[in-house]
Design a protein around this motif. Structure first.
Motif, PDB file in Angstrom:
ATOM      1  N   GLU A 164      45.795 -14.152  27.997  1.00 16.13           N
ATOM      2  CA  GLU A 164      44.418 -13.738  28.701  1.00 16.13           C
ATOM      3  C   GLU A 164      44.810 -12.092  29.831  1.00 16.13           C
ATOM      4  O   GLU A 164      45.768 -12.598  30.163  1.00 16.13           O
ATOM      5  CB  GLU A 164      43.619 -14.436  29.067  1.00 16.13           C
ATOM      6  CG  GLU A 164      43.260 -14.967  28.145  1.00 16.13           C
ATOM      7  CD  GLU A 164      42.094 -16.410  29.000  1.00 16.13           C
ATOM      8  OE1 GLU A 164      42.312 -16.301  29.757  1.00 16.13           O
ATOM      9  OE2 GLU A 164      41.419 -16.914  27.966  1.00 16.13           O
ATOM     10  N   PRO A 165      44.158 -10.647  30.148  1.00 17.60           N
ATOM     11  CA  PRO A 165      43.980 -10.344  30.950  1.00 17.60           C
ATOM     12  C   PRO A 165      44.882 -11.342  32.582  1.00 17.60           C
ATOM     13  O   PRO A 165      43.341 -12.012  32.132  1.00 17.60           O
ATOM     14  CB  PRO A 165      43.121  -9.141  31.337  1.00 17.60           C
ATOM     15  CG  PRO A 165      42.577  -9.614  29.694  1.00 17.60           C
ATOM     16  CD  PRO A 165      43.096 -10.759  28.734  1.00 17.60           C
ATOM     17  N   VAL A 178      58.037 -10.124  34.827  1.00 15.37           N
ATOM     18  CA  VAL A 178      57.534  -9.504  34.125  1.00 15.37           C
ATOM     19  C   VAL A 178      57.922  -7.801  34.337  1.00 15.37           C
ATOM     20  O   VAL A 178      57.334  -7.663  35.443  1.00 15.37           O
ATOM     21  CB  VAL A 178      56.073 -10.055  33.248  1.00 15.37           C
ATOM     22  CG1 VAL A 178      56.219  -8.452  31.613  1.00 15.37           C
ATOM     23  CG2 VAL A 178      56.280 -10.836  33.439  1.00 15.37           C
ATOM     24  N   MET A 179      58.896  -7.395  33.956  1.00 12.70           N
ATOM     25  CA  MET A 179      58.728  -5.669  34.766  1.00 12.70           C
ATOM     26  C   MET A 179      57.739  -5.060  33.826  1.00 12.70           C
ATOM     27  O   MET A 179      57.270  -5.168  33.247  1.00 12.70           O
ATOM     28  CB  MET A 179      60.413  -5.286  33.548  1.00 12.70           C
ATOM     29  CG  MET A 179      60.218  -5.426  32.598  1.00 12.70           C
ATOM     30  SD  MET A 179      61.328  -3.826  31.556  1.00 12.70           S
ATOM     31  CE  MET A 179      62.678  -5.101  31.499  1.00 12.70           C
ATOM     32  N   GLN A 180      57.015  -3.753  34.643  1.00 14.09           N
ATOM     33  CA  GLN A 180      56.050  -3.275  34.730  1.00 14.09           C
ATOM     34  C   GLN A 180      56.056  -3.026  33.555  1.00 14.09           C
ATOM     35  O   GLN A 180      54.997  -2.147  32.645  1.00 14.09           O
ATOM     36  CB  GLN A 180      55.842  -2.187  36.080  1.00 14.09           C
ATOM     37  CG  GLN A 180      57.194  -1.197  35.619  1.00 14.09           C
ATOM     38  CD  GLN A 180      56.784  -0.228  37.199  1.00 14.09           C
ATOM     39  OE1 GLN A 180      56.525  -0.647  38.006  1.00 14.09           O
ATOM     40  NE2 GLN A 180      56.879   0.535  37.182  1.00 14.09           N
ATOM     41  N   GLU A 181      57.397  -2.172  32.522  1.00 10.93           N
ATOM     42  CA  GLU A 181      56.949  -2.046  31.727  1.00 10.93           C
ATOM     43  C   GLU A 181      56.466  -2.419  30.271  1.00 10.93           C
ATOM     44  O   GLU A 181      56.044  -1.778  29.186  1.00 10.93           O
ATOM     45  CB  GLU A 181      58.610  -1.120  31.516  1.00 10.93           C
ATOM     46  CG  GLU A 181      59.176   0.425  31.677  1.00 10.93           C
ATOM     47  CD  GLU A 181      59.872  -0.489  33.105  1.00 10.93           C
ATOM     48  OE1 GLU A 181      60.221   0.569  33.840  1.00 10.93           O
ATOM     49  OE2 GLU A 181      59.093  -1.636  33.468  1.00 10.93           O
ATOM     50  N   GLN A 182      56.665  -4.068  30.901  1.00  8.00           N
ATOM     51  CA  GLN A 182      56.200  -4.560  29.992  1.00  8.00           C
ATOM     52  C   GLN A 182      54.809  -4.803  30.114  1.00  8.00           C
ATOM     53  O   GLN A 182      54.330  -6.538  29.449  1.00  8.00           O
ATOM     54  CB  GLN A 182      57.191  -5.784  29.865  1.00  8.00           C
ATOM     55  CG  GLN A 182      58.450  -5.557  29.096  1.00  8.00           C
ATOM     56  CD  GLN A 182      59.257  -6.784  29.086  1.00  8.00           C
ATOM     57  OE1 GLN A 182      59.251  -7.461  29.613  1.00  8.00           O
ATOM     58  NE2 GLN A 182      60.170  -7.014  28.178  1.00  8.00           N
ATOM     59  N   THR A 183      53.644  -4.758  30.664  1.00  9.10           N
ATOM     60  CA  THR A 183      52.363  -4.715  30.589  1.00  9.10           C
ATOM     61  C   THR A 183      51.623  -3.770  31.030  1.00  9.10           C
ATOM     62  O   THR A 183      51.634  -2.629  30.436  1.00  9.10           O
ATOM     63  CB  THR A 183      52.987  -5.714  32.424  1.00  9.10           C
ATOM     64  OG1 THR A 183      53.046  -3.883  32.756  1.00  9.10           O
ATOM     65  CG2 THR A 183      53.589  -6.415  32.303  1.00  9.10           C
ATOM     66  N   GLU A 184      49.742  -3.922  31.004  1.00 12.29           N
ATOM     67  CA  GLU A 184      49.465  -2.747  30.467  1.00 12.29           C
ATOM     68  C   GLU A 184      48.335  -2.944  31.807  1.00 12.29           C
ATOM     69  O   GLU A 184      48.005  -3.887  31.384  1.00 12.29           O
ATOM     70  CB  GLU A 184      48.500  -2.953  29.060  1.00 12.29           C
ATOM     71  CG  GLU A 184      49.394  -2.244  27.805  1.00 12.29           C
ATOM     72  CD  GLU A 184      49.017  -2.203  26.270  1.00 12.29           C
ATOM     73  OE1 GLU A 184      48.003  -2.958  26.317  1.00 12.29           O
ATOM     74  OE2 GLU A 184      49.336  -1.934  25.570  1.00 12.29           O
ATOM     75  N   THR A 185      47.572  -2.030  32.579  1.00 16.54           N
ATOM     76  CA  THR A 185      46.851  -2.023  32.953  1.00 16.54           C
ATOM     77  C   THR A 185      45.436  -2.070  32.814  1.00 16.54           C
ATOM     78  O   THR A 185      44.718  -1.046  31.592  1.00 16.54           O
ATOM     79  CB  THR A 185      46.550  -1.006  34.045  1.00 16.54           C
ATOM     80  OG1 THR A 185      48.109  -1.354  34.557  1.00 16.54           O
ATOM     81  CG2 THR A 185      45.628  -0.870  35.325  1.00 16.54           C
ATOM     82  N   GLN A 186      44.926  -3.183  33.135  1.00 16.29           N
ATOM     83  CA  GLN A 186      42.926  -3.372  32.453  1.00 16.29           C
ATOM     84  C   GLN A 186      42.663  -3.585  33.276  1.00 16.29           C
ATOM     85  O   GLN A 186      42.297  -4.577  34.250  1.00 16.29           O
ATOM     86  CB  GLN A 186      43.053  -4.386  31.797  1.00 16.29           C
ATOM     87  CG  GLN A 186      44.025  -4.266  30.691  1.00 16.29           C
ATOM     88  CD  GLN A 186      43.662  -5.740  29.057  1.00 16.29           C
ATOM     89  OE1 GLN A 186      42.867  -5.921  29.201  1.00 16.29           O
ATOM     90  NE2 GLN A 186      44.130  -5.052  28.163  1.00 16.29           N
ATOM     91  N   GLY A 187      42.262  -2.117  34.274  1.00 17.43           N
ATOM     92  CA  GLY A 187      40.853  -2.450  35.796  1.00 17.43           C
ATOM     93  C   GLY A 187      41.890  -2.756  36.373  1.00 17.43           C
ATOM     94  O   GLY A 187      43.218  -2.509  36.556  1.00 17.43           O
ATOM     95  N   ASP A 188      41.463  -4.200  37.419  1.00 17.42           N
ATOM     96  CA  ASP A 188      42.420  -4.473  37.968  1.00 17.42           C
ATOM     97  C   ASP A 188      42.602  -5.630  38.595  1.00 17.42           C
ATOM     98  O   ASP A 188      43.950  -6.620  38.517  1.00 17.42           O
ATOM     99  CB  ASP A 188      41.316  -5.508  39.233  1.00 17.42           C
ATOM    100  CG  ASP A 188      40.454  -4.303  40.335  1.00 17.42           C
ATOM    101  OD1 ASP A 188      40.529  -3.379  39.972  1.00 17.42           O
ATOM    102  OD2 ASP A 188      39.214  -4.937  40.831  1.00 17.42           O
TER     103      ASP A 188
END
Length: 411
Positions: A73-74, A113-123
């Protein structure tokens, strides 16, 4: 050829004879790190701390707990951790901490987790790749454990070693005292550099060059100037040098001329191990023992003096300070791009220029005239072309051995 080379010893035999007799100096002192450049470690240096001193992030990214990641989940961002400014707030379950490279790992973190392996969803952020325990976390002491030897004894301290010690909080280091090396030149024809020349005189460039090289090697230089070709003056110079120095180096006076008194003086004041080498340039090189010091007699010709200092005196000085790294770079085989003149009988050190050809392959070019008086060849060269003792002329395209210059002869 046999009569000309009779009694000459090989370079390898000369090096073995010299090094086998030496006992490294052990006198040491403690100096501030800021004054230790070029000095030699007297004892092994151990780390007083762990490196890194705390668990920290190897990446810019997000500190996570594995249980929170498994939900798929986010996850909201609970705060931030920077190098020098750790996350200190409350870290609720089901959230992540934004973390920068080098920042301390928050308590409870199990992976970054490196930032390249994440997606931003709001906050919040969504993790888009599998996560394994411990990833991107540099653990305390991963690099260096407390008490770990970071530098052995006999290491020259330079731009690689001193910052390492500084990073460990070390401010003082035990180093060997500097080798004391006395130098003087012999010859009525010599005039100090910078003085006007009279008829038949030449400048004493050898002593100038040797002094420069000794300073570059971190030695304490005792310069006794020019000594005339007079037995009484030579005796005084030798006795004074022997009283003050660990090593005495002279230039000139070790060949077979009628006015070359150095060899006879050595036989009176000490013992000569050898004084003729099967190398070119540099045949008249003397090595022996005085009452309190070692003696190296360099030839009078400038190139001969430089070659014998580089190939024989440099390793001797390194051995006397217990240096572990080889003083001379390893040799390598390349093709010659030039025709090289060579007579069988002596190992020949010609000056060369090592570079890549149009195909990207290394090749060596001659610097031109190779006479023992042509010191300008060193200004152009970056290596020795080492031609075997019994080898003759070399044609372009033949394989030769080259020895790249180390820092002593580099610009």
């Amino acid at each position: 050829m046999e009569s000309f080379t009779a009694g000459l010893i090989s370079l390898e035999e000369a090096q073995h004879t010299m090094l086998a007799q030496l006992t490294p100096i052990t006198d040491s002192l403690s100096v501030p790190l800021t004054e230790a450049a070029g000095r030699i470690t007297a004892v092994a240096v151990t780390s007083p701390i762990a490196v890194p001193p705390f668990d920290n992030s190897a990446m810019d990214g997000y500190a996570v707990r594995l249980a929170d990641v498994s939900r798929g989940e986010p996850l909201p961002v609970a705060g931030k951790a920077f190098a020098g400014a750790p996350f200190s707030g409350e870290w609720p379950h089901g959230s992540v901490v934004r973390i920068m490279t080098g920042a301390p790992i928050p308590p409870g973190c199990e992976a970054v987790v490196m930032q390249e392996q994440t997606e931003t969803q709001g906050d919040s952020i969504m993790i888009t790749a599998p996560v394994r325990a411990g990833q991107n976390i540099r653990l305390t002491g991963d690099d260096i454990q407390p008490g770990h030897v970071v530098l052995d004894a006999g290491v020259r301290l330079g731009a690689a070693e001193l910052p390492l010690l500084a990073s460990l909080g070390i401010t003082q280091v035990a180093v060997l005292r500097k080798l004391r090396v006395a130098i003087f030149s012999t010859g009525d024809e010599l005039q100090p550099v910078g003085q006007p020349l009279a008829a038949g005189q030449i400048y004493d460039t050898n002593r100038f060059a040797v002094s420069l090289m000794l300073h570059k090697l971190g030695c304490e230089v005792i310069d006794l100037g020019i000594v005339k070709d007079d037995p009484a003056a030579l005796r005084v110079a030798f006795e004074e040098a022997d009283r003050q120095a660990d090593v005495v180096i002279t230039t000139g006076g070790v060949s077979v001329g009628e006015a070359d008194f150095t060899k006879n003086m050595l036989e009176e004041l000490g013992a000569i191990s050898f004084w003729k080498l099967a190398i070119k340039p540099g045949k008249p090189f003397a090595f022996g023992r005085l009452a309190s010091s070692w003696f190296c007699g360099l030839p009078g010709n400038p190139v001969s003096a430089a070659v014998t200092f580089y190939q024989l005196v440099q390793p001797l000085l390194a051995a006397m300070t217990g240096q572990k790294k080889a003083a001379l770079p390893p040799r390598q085989k390349v093709r010659s791009a030039s025709r090289l003149k060579k007579s069988p009988g002596r190992l020949d050190f010609q000056r060369g220029i090592l570079r890549q050809n149009a195909e990207g392959e290394p090749e060596v070019h001659t610097t031109g005239m190779q006479g023992s008086h042509v010191f300008s060849s060193f200004a152009e060269a970056n290596c020795f072309i080492v031609l075997e003792r019994e080898r003759g002329n070399v044609e372009p395209g033949e394989w030769v051995e080259v020895e790249p210059f180390n820092a002593l002869l580099e610009g």
